[in-house]
Every structure is written in structure tokens, then in C-alpha cells.
Design an enzyme around this catalytic site. Structure first.
Site, PDB file in Angstrom:
ATOM      1  N   HIS B 288     -51.963 -10.168 -13.871  1.00  0.00           N
ATOM      2  CA  HIS B 288     -51.048 -11.314 -13.953  1.00  0.00           C
ATOM      3  C   HIS B 288     -49.874 -11.022 -14.897  1.00  0.00           C
ATOM      4  O   HIS B 288     -48.707 -11.111 -14.505  1.00  0.00           O
ATOM      5  CB  HIS B 288     -51.831 -12.537 -14.438  1.00  0.00           C
ATOM      6  CG  HIS B 288     -51.017 -13.786 -14.550  1.00  0.00           C
ATOM      7  ND1 HIS B 288     -51.019 -14.772 -13.585  1.00  0.00           N
ATOM      8  CD2 HIS B 288     -50.162 -14.215 -15.510  1.00  0.00           C
ATOM      9  CE1 HIS B 288     -50.193 -15.747 -13.947  1.00  0.00           C
ATOM     10  NE2 HIS B 288     -49.664 -15.440 -15.116  1.00  0.00           N
ATOM     11  N   GLU B 289     -50.204 -10.644 -16.120  1.00  0.00           N
ATOM     12  CA  GLU B 289     -49.130 -10.358 -17.087  1.00  0.00           C
ATOM     13  C   GLU B 289     -48.334  -9.134 -16.635  1.00  0.00           C
ATOM     14  O   GLU B 289     -47.134  -9.062 -16.859  1.00  0.00           O
ATOM     15  CB  GLU B 289     -49.701 -10.153 -18.494  1.00  0.00           C
ATOM     16  CG  GLU B 289     -50.536 -11.327 -19.049  1.00  0.00           C
ATOM     17  CD  GLU B 289     -49.826 -12.669 -19.034  1.00  0.00           C
ATOM     18  OE1 GLU B 289     -48.575 -12.698 -19.111  1.00  0.00           O
ATOM     19  OE2 GLU B 289     -50.523 -13.706 -18.906  1.00  0.00           O
TER      20      GLU B 289
END
Lengths: 524, 524
Positions: B288-289
Site C-alpha cells: 500500500h505505502e
């Protein structure tokens, strides 16, 4: 959720005036003085945090260009507040108060400002720009050992340093102007006396010891045994805990070269480096930085963010670091209290090593090439080499291009060893390339201050027992009351005088070294 | 050596004018515009670094008071430059250029400034001060589950939010003013349509799936097996490497809550959190990051430090994060390429677990209470609950004190679960206490944008093969060219239109969810 960098996120946006000048016209002068100090502190916080981040928090090398750009802007902004006429007016006003905190604050800042403004702005900028770049090239030169590729930098930096001395002014010796920056009140005259005594006593002592030295690598071979990082890390925290550093108001990180960097009295950062095959490296660097850190944590709270929340001088700061590292950290008393615990923590690495063997190993004398790895006895000789070279350059008695030859000559004379490679010689330290001219004497002075302080501490505190029982309470109380609490409010000579009742006297240091090492090597 | 914080250490101290206003009177207007942008970037760098340091680098809690003080000063300084009349003049001038980079930069900043200055300064300050403090009290309330202790904060924050909407202005709905901050061009009208479709399709689908769910904890029990941190850490780097994040221009750290924070295009920081008994947590947060991070690394270089070096909107940013996390990171194609390697890295934890069992486990549906732990299907329903509550408050149809009851009612209606404790319910997210009203819709929109983008990417790129072979080259090229490079230079609706040739259409997202989960649970 992604942290949006756009969103203003502050508890204080009270000023929207058009020119970025000071807010709150209505406040009284004392408030206004503190407003300036708060602003200057905020910029220091920003720059310190960027430095810390760069060394400790994983900042990628590729980002250095944007980071330096931002850092440059922040420094410029900081500089504007520093030089703001209203700030000057406030400082002038408060400097007339003889006995107030604000008077002390104002006088300290005025000294700083006076020095900066004596140097023509253009030349100051050119110098600062230069040293921010030459450091990287020095690093390369150190690696390759190529003095010539660094020579032009040293030339420019020493030429500029001599010029600045003329701008800043000095009483007797041009080198004094630079020494004064780090050690207020110190001069070449006093340092000549100090190093003269050291030379007279320590050089012959070392020569005598060298005759007794036998090459016995296997005897200290256990110092290279593997101790896993995690074990060292846990023990490092334990060392800080024992020596009185408050970990709830600080942090121990990791970086290539250990350092201390305080964000505030409640946020004192330090670093160390763990070598799996050299466990004592972290032990002594943690004790050293811990000494710096404890000093920073113990300032009177009212000094916070005033500019007086700093060590009295570089040497007084070093005195605390060297005291914890050497006087405490190499003593048999301290290890009689802690060695069992370390042995267990590091097991099996030290299972077969006795306390005595460990203490002997960490106190052995061995003339080597590298200052930061030097033992306690040879350390000041490394400093003496640098001091004499810097002094000779200021006097015009030595040309920059002759530095390597002079370096090797002095090393042979004082330590009896000569580098095969300039990276282990004249290029080993960053200081010159970073423009830190005049800093070196602080290290040796710090050792000497530590000895004198300890002599008088010993009249009031049972230091041995404190170390043996790992109860630093009385030691810390003495140091806090006599040294730490004052921060930069007392000049170094006042610190020594008020703590010991005497002016600075290097005899304590020389006596300590002599008695310790004459005994250890059976010379008396 | 101790790093002295006193010593000016800069490459740029060229300006010493008395008022801290802009340097270099002689420069032309374009230069001057970029000088302002560089200054604004420097303050952003300082604030971002302090935030990063606070979450990642060991900043001790005790230091928060001095840090906030400094941070407040820096924000105020930043604000002054933002509001400087000369900057405004420059922006107005350049905003007239239709086709230049500077024109785009100027227009973007003018929008930002217009919003800020419509709010009376005192009220803006009061709000900012308030939310910087209420967050800490929310944390306590969340822990205890005591809504009443947080109620007054929510009341003040929502009251202020409604008032600010009137200042800022809106066409149809007061909530629009806040949605616009995060998602330019988005409105309640459009979101009602979006969430209406979602509700009509996903709520019945979930109900149908729930009937098929059997409680079989042992089936997914392997997700709780122990995987040591160091192994997870190494694999996290591998995940970033595979997905195309350039680790030489970024860094993956650790913090309580994962986030991404770019210092510059060449210094993109992200964090994750490693749970030894929940290894998938780090996997999905890293992906995600990583999606956020790759976006930030891929901006056109000319956008650096201009203010356009940001995502087009919060939802476009989330679209990239959710694409890497879900569309790629939960796909069987991706794991068919990587599972063997992970199995080996984590051995013995997954030795007896097949690829299919792993993929099934990371794609299971299970209605739960906590948004950030929700699966892909129930996730948008969590967002819908928050959207409807925020909207109702802006409409005056819901009182703040009735929030808990309304929360529980909507959770029951959409997800069929009800919290036993407000800490797992209405108090679970920081957003309201932090003043982030109107942010939630971005998460669901981000998912929907991702689906639409992928649909069209699939017409030009063999996504499945790219994932299977762990060769993200074509995917990254498509994303860079269509989405990333533009940064904030394109509005979200332009991004979608230019990348897909169509206006935003949530049908892709809904279709993706339906076809995936109907198949998975045998509903067609």
C-alpha cells in the site's frame, strides 16, 4: 492514510503580517526577547533534526541535493533573525542588567553576533559555502590517501582562517581568534604552557613504556571475539542507565560516527556504532556520548531555548565525555561492579576472561596512528601534533603543502610511529576540511579539566564506592551542581574555579596519567 | 566530536537584510517565483522531517513540548511566506499564462491561498490550535471507549467545519467545501451517486456471501504463525524492489501506523509495522505505502519543489496505494510468481501451506468492526458509514451527540456487525479529532479509480503476465505516463479522462468486486 504535506497543521498560526517580521507588537521587551529566542531555537531544531535524520534515520543519499537546498534556506532564515536590528536592540538593552538571566543571555548572544559581523558578509558566505562542499572531497582524498587532491582545500581554508583572525581580532596570536570560538578565554600562550608540560612528561613516559611493551597479540585477542549486535545494543542501554542518562528524555541511535545532538533539554540524541568483532568500541563510545548527553540533560530548566542551553565550552563538554569514558569507564572499580553482568550478557564471548584481564586490556598503552582509536596516554600526543601544526600555519612558519611531512615528523617524535598512507595520517580527521580550525585543543583540555574536577569531586564523594556499587547518584549530583546546571552561563575558567576553588591546572591530568601508567608498567 | 548546534553550518547565508523578507532584489519575476517556492519547500522539508523524526526515529515523548513549540514557529514562518503580498502578485501574474508550467503552479497555489484567506484569521488559528490538541484526547477516549469525553471536541470541530463551509463557499451542499479540499471537483451529488450504486450492489452481495460463510478459524490459522521480524523486514524490501519502488531514492522505516511522507522526489519515506504473529499485515501495508511511494517518485522532475509535486488528489493517491495492495497484492498471478520465494524466506512458517490456500486466505470476506483491517469487499461499506454520517451532520440532520447511535445503526445495516465498545466503533479513526473532515470518501474513490485505470491499462498491458513474471516494467511505464508524472498538475477528473478516455465511472469498481466475489463464493 497518507500524510499530506500540504495541510497546515499547527498550533500557532497567529501571525499573518505581510513582512515575515516579528509578531505581537504589544508585548513587552522581555517577552519580545524570548520570542526571538524561541524563533532562533525553532530554526536550530529544524536544522538539528535534518542533520540527525541524515545520519541516523535512513535519509537516502540521492536526496542530498534537495535536502541541502532546504537546509540552506533555513540557515539563511535563521541568520536573518540573528542579525535583526530589533534583536540587537533588545540584547543591548538587557546586556546592561548585571545579575539577571536575561543579562547573561544577552551578553552571550552579543559575543556571538559581534564575531559574525566582523567578517565581511561575502567572505563569510564564501567560506561557509566552501566548507560545506570540501568535506565530501576530503572524504574521497582520505580514502585514496591523496594529499594533493585535498591540498587546495586546506590552502583556501587556512588562508581564510588567517584572514578571519585579522577581522575578528586577537591580542597576541592570530590562532587565538579561532581557539576562542571553542574555548572562551583560552589562548596560544596558555596552550603552549599546557602542551609544553604534557610534552615534557608524557613523551618520555611513553618512551619508557615502549621499552616494556612486548608484542603479545594473543593476550588481547578476546577483544575481537564476536558479540552479536543485539546483545551489544541491550548492554549499551544498560550502560546509559547505570551512568545516569535519562533514556525517557533521550535516545541512543546508530550512525557511522558516534555523536551527540540535543534537540532540547528533554530530547537528547546520541549515537554509537556496533562492531560485532570489536565490542569495546560501542562501550566506550556510549560512555563518551553518554557523558555529553548527561551534561545536556542537566542544564537548569530556565536555560532551555535561550542559547545558554549548551556546554560552557567545547573542552568542558569533552571533559564530561572523557570523564565517563576514561575515568569511570576504564576503572577497575566500575568493572568490578559491572563485569559479571556484561560477561553474562555477552556469553559465551567472555566466559573465560577474568575481570583483571579485561581491565588490563582496556587500559593497555600502544602507540598507533589513529587519534580516535588511541589509548588514554597517547591520546593527548595526537592532539599535540595537530595543535602544533595549526599554530605553525597561523604563524606562517609552516606551509600547507608541507603539512604531510610535518605531520609524519611530529608523529615520529611524539609517538614513534609514522603512517604509511596519508589517509591514516594528515588526512585522517574531518576537522580541517570542515573548517573546524582550533577545535582540537578542546579534546586534550577536556581530559585535563576532567582530572582536575575529579580530584576535587573525590574530596566530597567516594567515587570508588559509587563506581563499585554502580550507584552514580552522588557523582551526578556533584557534577550537576558544579558543572552541568550552569550550561553556557559560566565561562570555562569560572566552571573550573567554582567547582574546584582553583584556576585550571594541568598538573592533575599529568599526575593522573603518570601515576596510573607508571604503576601499570612497573616504572616506579 | 560533539556536533555543535551553535555553529552556523550552511552553504547559503547570502542574505543579511534586516527584515526577514526576500533576497536578491535584482532577480527577474520567474526567478523570484521559484525563490518563493524554494523557501516554502524548505519549511515543508523542516516540518516533514520533524514529523518523520517524531514517528520513526526515536524522538522521546518527553521532548514533545519543545518540539511542538518549534514546529509552531516554523508553521507560522511558512504561513507568512504563503501570505506574502509579493508572492500573491507573482502568482497573479503567472496565472495568466495558459500553457506554461509556471501558469499551472500559480493557479494551484492561488486556489490554496484563496481557501485559506476566506476564513477569518482568528477562527482559522483557533481551529488549528484546537485540532492539534484534540487528537491526544481522542486517543485517550478511544482507549476507554468513552464517547462523552470526546463529544465536545467533535462538536466544536463539526460546528467549525460547517461555519468554514459558509466562509469558503459551495454550490449546492455545505459538505462540498470540505470534500473539495481533498478531491477537487468532487461533490456530494456525485458521491451520492457513487455510494448509492455501491450500496445497491455490495450490501446485497455481502448479505449473500454471509450466508455462505462458515466459521472455520483453523483454515486461516496459519496467518497467525510466527515469522521473525528480520525475515519480514528482508521480504518487505523484496516486495518494494519487485513492485518498482526505487530504494536508492527512498527508505522504508517502522512506525506504529504505516504512512508515506516524501521529503522530495529523491527522498520518499514510508513506514510499516511488523507483527511477528501477523505477517500479512506488513505485506499489505508495504504494498500500500509502496503504491503511494512509487507515485511520489515518478513525478516529472521539473515539478520538484513547486507544490505540484504531489498527488493529483487524495483519492488518486489512494488509487495507487490500493492498486498495489489489492489488485496486484491479492492476485493469484502475483503470488504465483512470488509465493515460492516467500515460503522459503519465511520457512518453516508456510512450509505446509499451498499457494492456493494462501491466496484464498488473503481474499476471504469477513465483516468486521475495524476499517483498517477490513477486506476488499467490506472496506467501501466502512467508508460509506462515515460518509453518510459526515453528510448528515453538515445537513443538520444529525447531531454530534447522536453519532454513536447512528454509527451502530449503519454498521448493522451495511455490515451486519455492531461494536460492543465505541473504541471499535465511532471512535476508531483519528480523522474527525484531527479535523480531517471530508477525507474518508477518498479511500473508496481511490479503489474505484484504481479499477477504472486497471481496466484500461489491461487493454495495453498484459497485467497478468507482468504479475506472474514479477516484471512490473510495463505496468509502471503505463502508470508513470498516464498518472504519476503529472503530479498535481492534472485535476483528478483529468487524470481519469486522459488515462482512460472516459469520465470517472464507478461501474468498473463494482463490476470488479462483484465478479471476483460472486465467483469466489459460488454465487453465479
Amino acid at each position: 492514510m497518507k500524510r499530506s504535506p500540504d495541510r497546515p497543521d499547527t498550533s500557532d498560526t497567529s501571525d499573518t503580517s505581510d513582512t515575515p517580521d516579528m509578531p505581537d507588537e504589544g508585548s513587552n521587551t522581555k517577552q519580545r526577547l524570548y520570542e526571538y529566542l524561541e524563533i532562533l531555537s525553532a530554526y536550530r531544531l529544524a536544522m538539528n533534526t535534518i542533520n540527525w535524520d541524515q545520519s541516523v534515520c535512513g535519509a537516502p543519499a540521492a536526496g542530498v541535493s534537495f535536502r541541502s537546498k532546504g537546509y540552506g534556506v533555513l540557515t539563511r532564515e535563521h541568520y536573518r533573525y540573528l542579525m535583526a536590528p530589533e534583536f540587537r536592540t533588545l540584547l543591548n538593552e538587557f546586556s546592561l542588567e548585571p545579575d539577571s538571566l536575561e543579562g547573561d543571555i544577552a551578553r552571550e548572544w552579543l559575543v556571538e553576533l559581534a564575531r559574525i559581523e566582523k567578517i565581511p558578509k561575502d567572505e563569510y558566505t564564501a567560506f561557509m559555502t566552501y566548507i560545506s562542499k570540501s568535506e565530501a572531497e576530503w572524504e574521497e582524498a582520505k580514502r585514496s590517501g591523496d594529499f594533493d587532491s585535498c591540498k587546495q582545500h586546506y590552502q583556501f581554508i587556512f588562508d581564510t582562517a588567517r584572514k578571519f583572525s585579522e577581522y575578528i581580532g586577537y591580542e597576541k596570536h592570530p590562532y587565538d581568534a579561532w581557539i576562542e570560538m571553542f574555548e572562551p578565554g583560552m589562548t596560544v600562550e596558555k596552550l603552549d604552557h599546557f602542551f609544553g608540560q604534557l610534552r615534557d612528561e608524557i613523551v618520555p613516559l611513553l618512551a619508557a613504556i615502549r621499552e616494556k611493551l612486548t608484542s603479545s597479540p594473543e593476550r588481547y585477542g578476546f577483544l575481537s571475539r564476536t558479540v552479536p549486535r543485539e546483545k551489544q545494543k541491550r548492554f549499551a542501554k544498560r550502560l546509559l542507565e547505570v551512568s545516569g542518562f535519562d533514556l525517557s528524555r533521550g535516545f541512543l541511535g546508530e550512525s557511522e560516527h558516534p555523536f551527540t545532538n540535543a534537540m532540547s533539554i528533554d530530547d537528547v540524541r546520541m549515537t554509537t556504532h556496533y562492531y560485532e568483532n570489536e565490542f569495546v568500541s560501542a562501550i566506550f563510545s556510549v560512555l563518551h556520548e553518554g557523558g555529553h548527553g548527561i551534561y545536556e540533560q542537566n542544564f537548569e530548566r530556565e536555560l532551555a531555548n535561550t542559547g545558554l542551553d549548551n556546554g560552557s565550552s567545547s573542552a568542558v563538554h569533552e571533559s564530561q565525555a572523557r570523564m565517563f569514558e576514561n575515568a569511570f569507564g576504564r576503572s577497575s572499580s566500575f568493572w568490578s561492579g559491572l563485569y559479571g553482568e556484561m560477561k553474562e550478557s555477552f556469553s559465551p564471548a567472555l566466559d573465560d576472561i577474568s575481570l583483571d584481564a579485561f581491565v588490563e586490556a582496556i587500559n593497555r598503552v600502544e602507540p598507533t596512528l589513529i587519534r580516535i582509536e588511541a589509548d588514554e596516554l597517547t591520546y593527548p600526543l595526537h592532539i599535540m601534533v595537530r595543535y602544533e601544526l595549526e599554530k605553525a600555519i597561523f604563524e606562517g612558519a609552516l606551509e600547507v603543502e608541507a603539512l604531510p611531512e610535518a605531520w609524519d615528523r611530529l608523529m615520529r617524535a611524539y609517538l614513534g610511529v609514522v603512517p604509511a598512507h596519508h589517509g591514516e595520517g594528515v588526512l585522517q580527521d574531518v576537522h580541517w576540511a570542515a573548517g573546524l580550525i582550533g577545535y582540537f585543543p578542546s579534546y586534550a583540555l577536556g581530559n585535563a579539566y576532567a582530572s582536575q574536577l575529579l580530584h576535587f569531586m573525590g574530596q566530597e564523594v567516594d567515587i570508588d564506592r559509587s563506581l563499585r556499587t554502580l550507584d552514580f547518584g552522588e557523582i551526578l549530583e556533584w557534577l550537576k551542581f558544579r558543572v552541568h546546571a550552569h550550561g553556557k552561563r559560566l565561562k570555562p575558567e569560572q566552571v573550573i574555579l567554582e567547582a574546584t576553588g582553583e584556576a585550571f591546572d594541568p598538573r592533575y591530568y599529568i599526575q593522573d596519567l603518570k601515576s596510573k601508567y607508571e604503576k601499570r608498567y612497573g616504572l616506579r
